[in-house]
Design a protein around this motif. Sequence first.
Motif, short mmCIF file in Angstrom:
data_model
loop_
_atom_site.label_atom_id
_atom_site.label_comp_id
_atom_site.label_asym_id
_atom_site.label_seq_id
_atom_site.Cartn_x
_atom_site.Cartn_y
_atom_site.Cartn_z
N GLU A 44 39.53 -22.90 44.45
CA GLU A 44 39.06 -21.73 45.18
C GLU A 44 40.03 -20.57 45.04
O GLU A 44 39.62 -19.40 44.94
N VAL A 45 41.33 -20.90 45.00
CA VAL A 45 42.34 -19.85 44.81
C VAL A 45 42.14 -19.17 43.46
O VAL A 45 42.22 -17.94 43.33
N VAL A 46 41.89 -19.96 42.40
CA VAL A 46 41.69 -19.40 41.06
C VAL A 46 40.47 -18.48 41.05
O VAL A 46 40.50 -17.39 40.45
N GLU A 47 39.39 -18.89 41.69
CA GLU A 47 38.19 -18.06 41.72
C GLU A 47 38.48 -16.71 42.37
O GLU A 47 38.06 -15.66 41.86
N GLN A 48 39.17 -16.73 43.49
CA GLN A 48 39.49 -15.48 44.18
C GLN A 48 40.46 -14.63 43.37
O GLN A 48 40.35 -13.39 43.33
N ALA A 49 41.43 -15.27 42.70
CA ALA A 49 42.39 -14.51 41.90
C ALA A 49 41.71 -13.84 40.71
O ALA A 49 42.04 -12.70 40.35
N GLN A 50 40.75 -14.53 40.09
CA GLN A 50 40.01 -13.94 38.97
C GLN A 50 39.19 -12.75 39.46
O GLN A 50 39.14 -11.70 38.80
N ARG A 51 38.57 -12.87 40.61
CA ARG A 51 37.78 -11.78 41.17
C ARG A 51 38.68 -10.59 41.49
O ARG A 51 38.32 -9.42 41.21
N SER A 52 39.86 -10.88 42.02
CA SER A 52 40.79 -9.79 42.35
C SER A 52 41.24 -9.04 41.10
O SER A 52 41.34 -7.80 41.11
N LEU A 53 41.52 -9.76 40.01
CA LEU A 53 41.96 -9.10 38.77
C LEU A 53 40.84 -8.25 38.20
O LEU A 53 41.07 -7.11 37.74
N ASP A 54 39.62 -8.76 38.20
CA ASP A 54 38.50 -7.99 37.67
C ASP A 54 38.33 -6.68 38.45
O ASP A 54 38.14 -5.60 37.86
N LEU A 55 38.42 -6.77 39.77
CA LEU A 55 38.29 -5.56 40.60
C LEU A 55 39.45 -4.61 40.39
O LEU A 55 39.26 -3.38 40.33
N ALA A 56 40.66 -5.16 40.27
CA ALA A 56 41.84 -4.30 40.09
C ALA A 56 41.78 -3.55 38.78
O ALA A 56 42.10 -2.34 38.72
N GLU A 57 41.37 -4.23 37.69
CA GLU A 57 41.26 -3.55 36.39
C GLU A 57 40.20 -2.46 36.45
O GLU A 57 40.39 -1.34 35.92
N ARG A 58 39.07 -2.75 37.08
CA ARG A 58 38.00 -1.74 37.16
C ARG A 58 38.46 -0.52 37.96
O ARG A 58 38.24 0.62 37.54
N ARG A 59 39.13 -0.75 39.08
CA ARG A 59 39.58 0.36 39.93
C ARG A 59 40.67 1.18 39.21
O ARG A 59 40.74 2.39 39.37
N TYR A 60 41.49 0.47 38.40
CA TYR A 60 42.54 1.21 37.69
C TYR A 60 41.94 2.11 36.61
O TYR A 60 42.37 3.24 36.42
N ARG A 61 40.92 1.59 35.88
CA ARG A 61 40.26 2.42 34.87
C ARG A 61 39.61 3.65 35.49
O ARG A 61 39.57 4.73 34.89
N GLU A 62 39.08 3.45 36.70
CA GLU A 62 38.41 4.56 37.39
C GLU A 62 39.40 5.47 38.08
O GLU A 62 38.99 6.49 38.66
N GLY A 63 40.68 5.12 38.07
CA GLY A 63 41.69 5.96 38.69
C GLY A 63 41.77 5.83 40.18
O GLY A 63 42.41 6.66 40.86
#
Length: 467
Positions: A393-412
Amino acid sequence: MTSLPRGAIAAAMLVLTGCAVHEPRTNVQMPMPASWAEADGASIAQAAVSQDWWRGFGSTSLEALVQEALLGSSDLRIAAERVRQADIALQSAGTAQLPGVSASAGSSGAHREGSGTSKSTSLSLSVSYEVDLWGRIAADIDAARAQADATRLDMETARITLTASVATTYFQLLAQRERMEIARNSLATAERVLKVVQSKARNGVATPLEVSQQTTTVLQQRTALVPLQEQQRQTATALALLLGRTAVSFHAGDGETLQQMRIPVAEPGLPSQLLARRPDLKAAEARLAGADADVAAARAALLPSFSLSASGGVGSAALLSLAGGTGSVSLAASLAQTLFDGGRRNLQIDLARSQREVLVETYAGAVRQALKEVQDGLGNADSAHRQEIMQGEVVEQAQRSLDLAERRYREGVDTLLTVLEAQRTLFTAQDSLVQLRQSRLTAAVDLYRVLGGGWSAQPAPPQAGPA
């Protein structure tokens, strides 16, 4: 040599045979728990562990490795030779119950000046037999038999240790391969983010500091691959050594993953069953029985020895000829008793009894250790299972967090620090999940091992043999 009537000898043997020395069997009374603290009611079934328990993991590669190790291991060959040596020693001890037979023949001629020529030829046969009135020889045989049994059980213990080592080492090798793959994926992610940062820096959106930070992350990920590669190489050579192979360019289980492995459930049975399920405990019990026999033999050595002998021969005053010879036959019985030896034989009794006490404590300690190992094995298997579920469950949440973080960083919307932290969290979580899966598989193997590894008292054909 005094000649005795046969009837008197037979009567004396019948009377004295009933006086053999007997040593009572040492029984170690061990308090055994009624059940295992970590086992539920369903697992108290009195089912034996499967002989080929490693098949329960559902890996054809593992099955092939175990079979190769059973045939190629030097340790098993050494154990097999020790069994052979113990059997030879038992046979040697048994020969003391048989009579000794010897024969001699000779012919000579001599010429002395003034005395003429003398010639003679003789042929003789003698038989000697020690009557085991006090059971000393029988006790020596019992001790040798107990040692042979213990050595055979030691080989079973070595077999269990070998199969468990092959399984755990193979799981370790698979885990290191998966950790390498996770590290490569993490490096690829870090390199992908670095390209985004460099692109934003060229457009004046990202700072040189952010480029440097992400470059550092990429370099760290590349550096982390080096020790993982070396660990994988060393584990592969260790597995090759267990198989009896030369540790050069060894590969095993290509394409197989830890997630593909089934995790079988071993039935621990009742704690009292452990005494008959583990060959190392049975070996300690056999050595204790041998110690009882050693004490009996030492006590019997205090008593007189009784021997019977018979001899016959023929001789003639001719060279290389028995024609016209005369024959002779004699029967004799002898009784011998040492009157003074400085207390040496009494000290041998004391030494044998002391050695037996050591084996009593050794057996009791081995039983307590075995109980602890099973209890720990049950606990480790249960905790590893629960930790793996939670870490997934930790891995699932960590993967979701990275996906969101990369998207938010691209969007500034978010900073690079958020992405860096999400990368580290995911890498650590995935790496921990692989290690927990390995721990769960290893715990299952350890539980089989401490339960006796599928050994049974029924004789099985030896697996190790000449190459």
